[in-house]
Design a protein around this motif. Structure first.
Motif: not given
Length: 210
Positions: A159, A190, A194
Protein backbone atom coordinates in the motif's frame (compact mmCIF):
# COMPACT_ATOMS: atom_id res chain seq x y z
CA UNK A 1 -16.08 20.47 -19.88
CA UNK A 2 -15.52 17.21 -21.74
CA UNK A 3 -13.78 19.12 -24.55
CA UNK A 4 -11.38 20.72 -22.06
CA UNK A 5 -10.68 17.34 -20.46
CA UNK A 6 -9.91 15.78 -23.85
CA UNK A 7 -7.67 18.71 -24.77
CA UNK A 8 -5.74 18.43 -21.49
CA UNK A 9 -5.38 14.69 -21.97
CA UNK A 10 -4.08 15.18 -25.50
CA UNK A 11 -1.63 17.81 -24.25
CA UNK A 12 -0.37 15.38 -21.57
CA UNK A 13 0.06 12.55 -24.08
CA UNK A 14 1.84 14.87 -26.50
CA UNK A 15 4.18 16.10 -23.76
CA UNK A 16 4.91 12.52 -22.65
CA UNK A 17 5.69 11.56 -26.24
CA UNK A 18 8.16 14.42 -26.49
CA UNK A 19 9.86 13.33 -23.25
CA UNK A 20 10.04 9.74 -24.46
CA UNK A 21 11.51 10.82 -27.81
CA UNK A 22 14.15 12.84 -25.95
CA UNK A 23 14.95 9.96 -23.59
CA UNK A 24 15.17 7.47 -26.47
CA UNK A 25 17.60 9.74 -28.28
CA UNK A 26 19.73 10.07 -25.16
CA UNK A 27 19.77 6.29 -24.71
CA UNK A 28 20.81 5.83 -28.33
CA UNK A 29 23.58 8.39 -27.98
CA UNK A 30 24.76 6.81 -24.73
CA UNK A 31 24.96 3.37 -26.30
CA UNK A 32 27.03 4.91 -29.08
CA UNK A 33 29.56 6.23 -26.57
CA UNK A 34 28.32 9.77 -26.16
CA UNK A 35 29.27 10.38 -22.53
CA UNK A 36 27.41 13.69 -22.38
CA UNK A 37 24.15 11.96 -23.24
CA UNK A 38 24.05 9.84 -20.10
CA UNK A 39 24.97 12.88 -18.03
CA UNK A 40 21.77 14.47 -19.34
CA UNK A 41 19.76 11.42 -18.28
CA UNK A 42 21.30 11.58 -14.82
CA UNK A 43 20.54 15.31 -14.55
CA UNK A 44 16.92 14.77 -15.63
CA UNK A 45 16.14 11.86 -13.31
CA UNK A 46 18.19 12.82 -10.24
CA UNK A 47 15.42 14.92 -8.58
CA UNK A 48 12.88 12.14 -9.19
CA UNK A 49 14.97 9.33 -7.75
CA UNK A 50 16.32 11.50 -4.94
CA UNK A 51 12.75 12.13 -3.81
CA UNK A 52 11.89 8.45 -4.15
CA UNK A 53 14.78 7.35 -1.93
CA UNK A 54 13.95 10.01 0.66
CA UNK A 55 10.31 8.91 0.80
CA UNK A 56 11.29 5.38 1.74
CA UNK A 57 14.24 6.26 3.97
CA UNK A 58 14.00 9.86 5.25
CA UNK A 59 16.53 9.24 8.00
CA UNK A 60 19.32 8.90 5.47
CA UNK A 61 21.72 11.80 5.12
CA UNK A 62 21.99 13.74 1.83
CA UNK A 63 25.43 12.20 1.38
CA UNK A 64 24.04 8.67 1.72
CA UNK A 65 21.23 9.45 -0.69
CA UNK A 66 23.76 10.80 -3.19
CA UNK A 67 25.75 7.57 -2.89
CA UNK A 68 22.62 5.51 -3.44
CA UNK A 69 21.66 7.65 -6.42
CA UNK A 70 25.02 6.81 -7.99
CA UNK A 71 24.32 3.12 -7.46
CA UNK A 72 20.92 3.42 -9.12
CA UNK A 73 22.35 5.23 -12.13
CA UNK A 74 25.13 2.65 -12.41
CA UNK A 75 22.49 -0.10 -12.46
CA UNK A 76 20.50 1.76 -15.11
CA UNK A 77 23.62 2.37 -17.20
CA UNK A 78 24.63 -1.28 -17.10
CA UNK A 79 21.11 -2.31 -18.08
CA UNK A 80 20.81 0.12 -21.01
CA UNK A 81 21.63 -2.55 -23.64
CA UNK A 82 18.49 -4.42 -22.52
CA UNK A 83 16.24 -1.38 -22.96
CA UNK A 84 13.81 -1.97 -25.80
CA UNK A 85 13.26 1.03 -28.02
CA UNK A 86 9.61 2.01 -28.22
CA UNK A 87 8.89 1.27 -24.57
CA UNK A 88 8.61 4.20 -22.12
CA UNK A 89 12.11 4.82 -20.79
CA UNK A 90 10.95 6.51 -17.60
CA UNK A 91 8.90 3.49 -16.48
CA UNK A 92 11.77 1.17 -17.41
CA UNK A 93 14.24 3.28 -15.40
CA UNK A 94 11.74 3.69 -12.58
CA UNK A 95 11.39 -0.09 -12.31
CA UNK A 96 15.14 -0.50 -11.87
CA UNK A 97 15.21 2.31 -9.30
CA UNK A 98 12.27 1.02 -7.26
CA UNK A 99 13.65 -2.53 -7.23
CA UNK A 100 17.01 -1.28 -5.97
CA UNK A 101 15.35 0.94 -3.35
CA UNK A 102 13.22 -2.01 -2.20
CA UNK A 103 16.31 -4.14 -1.68
CA UNK A 104 18.02 -1.37 0.28
CA UNK A 105 14.87 -0.73 2.30
CA UNK A 106 14.67 -4.39 3.30
CA UNK A 107 18.34 -4.34 4.23
CA UNK A 108 17.86 -1.22 6.34
CA UNK A 109 14.85 -2.74 8.07
CA UNK A 110 16.96 -5.68 9.14
CA UNK A 111 19.61 -3.47 10.69
CA UNK A 112 17.60 -0.68 12.28
CA UNK A 113 14.09 0.55 12.80
CA UNK A 114 12.93 2.90 10.06
CA UNK A 115 11.94 6.41 10.95
CA UNK A 116 9.15 8.46 9.43
CA UNK A 117 8.70 9.29 5.74
CA UNK A 118 8.89 12.94 4.79
CA UNK A 119 5.65 14.10 3.22
CA UNK A 120 6.20 17.87 2.91
CA UNK A 121 3.39 20.15 1.73
CA UNK A 122 1.27 17.36 0.27
CA UNK A 123 -0.27 16.83 3.69
CA UNK A 124 -2.24 19.93 2.78
CA UNK A 125 -3.98 18.09 -0.03
CA UNK A 126 -5.20 15.35 2.27
CA UNK A 127 -6.24 17.71 5.03
CA UNK A 128 -7.91 20.22 2.72
CA UNK A 129 -6.04 23.40 3.54
CA UNK A 130 -3.88 25.60 1.34
CA UNK A 131 -0.31 26.68 1.95
CA UNK A 132 0.30 30.13 3.43
CA UNK A 133 3.29 32.03 4.77
CA UNK A 134 1.82 32.30 8.29
CA UNK A 135 4.20 30.91 10.97
CA UNK A 136 1.35 29.11 12.74
CA UNK A 137 0.43 27.41 9.48
CA UNK A 138 4.01 26.23 9.01
CA UNK A 139 3.93 24.68 12.49
CA UNK A 140 0.59 23.05 11.75
CA UNK A 141 1.86 21.60 8.48
CA UNK A 142 4.97 20.27 10.18
CA UNK A 143 2.95 18.61 12.93
CA UNK A 144 0.53 17.13 10.41
CA UNK A 145 3.37 15.97 8.22
CA UNK A 146 5.08 14.20 11.12
CA UNK A 147 1.86 12.41 12.01
CA UNK A 148 1.27 11.35 8.43
CA UNK A 149 4.86 10.19 8.13
CA UNK A 150 4.29 7.84 11.02
CA UNK A 151 1.02 6.69 9.53
CA UNK A 152 2.75 5.84 6.25
CA UNK A 153 5.24 3.68 8.10
CA UNK A 154 2.33 1.70 9.53
CA UNK A 155 0.95 0.91 6.09
CA UNK A 156 1.45 -2.47 4.51
CA UNK A 157 4.48 -2.17 2.20
CA UNK A 158 2.42 -2.78 -0.96
CA UNK A 159 0.00 0.00 0.00
CA UNK A 160 2.84 2.36 0.88
CA UNK A 161 4.59 1.79 -2.45
CA UNK A 162 1.41 2.49 -4.40
CA UNK A 163 0.66 5.57 -2.29
CA UNK A 164 4.15 6.98 -2.79
CA UNK A 165 4.14 6.43 -6.55
CA UNK A 166 0.58 7.63 -7.13
CA UNK A 167 0.19 10.48 -4.64
CA UNK A 168 3.71 11.67 -3.90
CA UNK A 169 5.45 10.92 -7.19
CA UNK A 170 2.25 11.77 -9.09
CA UNK A 171 2.41 8.83 -11.49
CA UNK A 172 -0.71 7.62 -13.25
CA UNK A 173 -2.40 4.35 -12.34
CA UNK A 174 -1.06 2.67 -15.48
CA UNK A 175 2.48 3.95 -14.83
CA UNK A 176 2.47 2.75 -11.21
CA UNK A 177 1.01 -0.60 -12.30
CA UNK A 178 3.74 -1.12 -14.88
CA UNK A 179 6.55 -0.21 -12.49
CA UNK A 180 5.22 -2.34 -9.63
CA UNK A 181 4.17 -5.14 -12.01
CA UNK A 182 0.60 -5.09 -10.73
CA UNK A 183 -2.77 -5.02 -12.51
CA UNK A 184 -4.23 -1.52 -12.67
CA UNK A 185 -7.22 -2.69 -10.65
CA UNK A 186 -4.89 -3.84 -7.89
CA UNK A 187 -3.15 -0.46 -7.84
CA UNK A 188 -6.51 1.26 -7.41
CA UNK A 189 -7.50 -1.18 -4.67
CA UNK A 190 -4.20 -0.76 -2.80
CA UNK A 191 -4.47 3.03 -3.03
CA UNK A 192 -8.03 2.94 -1.70
CA UNK A 193 -7.09 0.62 1.16
CA UNK A 194 -4.00 2.66 1.93
CA UNK A 195 -6.03 5.84 2.17
CA UNK A 196 -8.54 4.12 4.44
CA UNK A 197 -5.77 2.93 6.75
CA UNK A 198 -4.18 6.40 6.80
CA UNK A 199 -7.54 7.96 7.67
CA UNK A 200 -8.09 5.49 10.51
CA UNK A 201 -4.60 6.12 11.88
CA UNK A 202 -5.07 9.89 11.74
CA UNK A 203 -8.49 9.65 13.41
CA UNK A 204 -7.00 7.49 16.14
CA UNK A 205 -4.38 10.12 16.79
CA UNK A 206 -7.02 12.85 16.87
CA UNK A 207 -5.90 14.65 13.75
CA UNK A 208 -8.31 13.73 10.98
CA UNK A 209 -12.00 14.55 11.50
CA UNK A 210 -14.07 11.96 9.65
Amino acid sequence: MEEVKQRDQFSYIEKQAQVEDSDAQLVYRTLHEDKNAYAEIVKSYTPIFYSLIKRFSPNKSPETIEDELQEIFIHIYKALPSYQEGNPFYSWAYTIAINWIRSQYRKDRRTKKQKIVTYDEQIGTLQGFQSTDAPEHALLVKEASNLLDQALQNLKQAYREVFILRIIQNLSVSEAAKILKLPEGTVKTYLHRGRQQLRKWLIKHQWYND
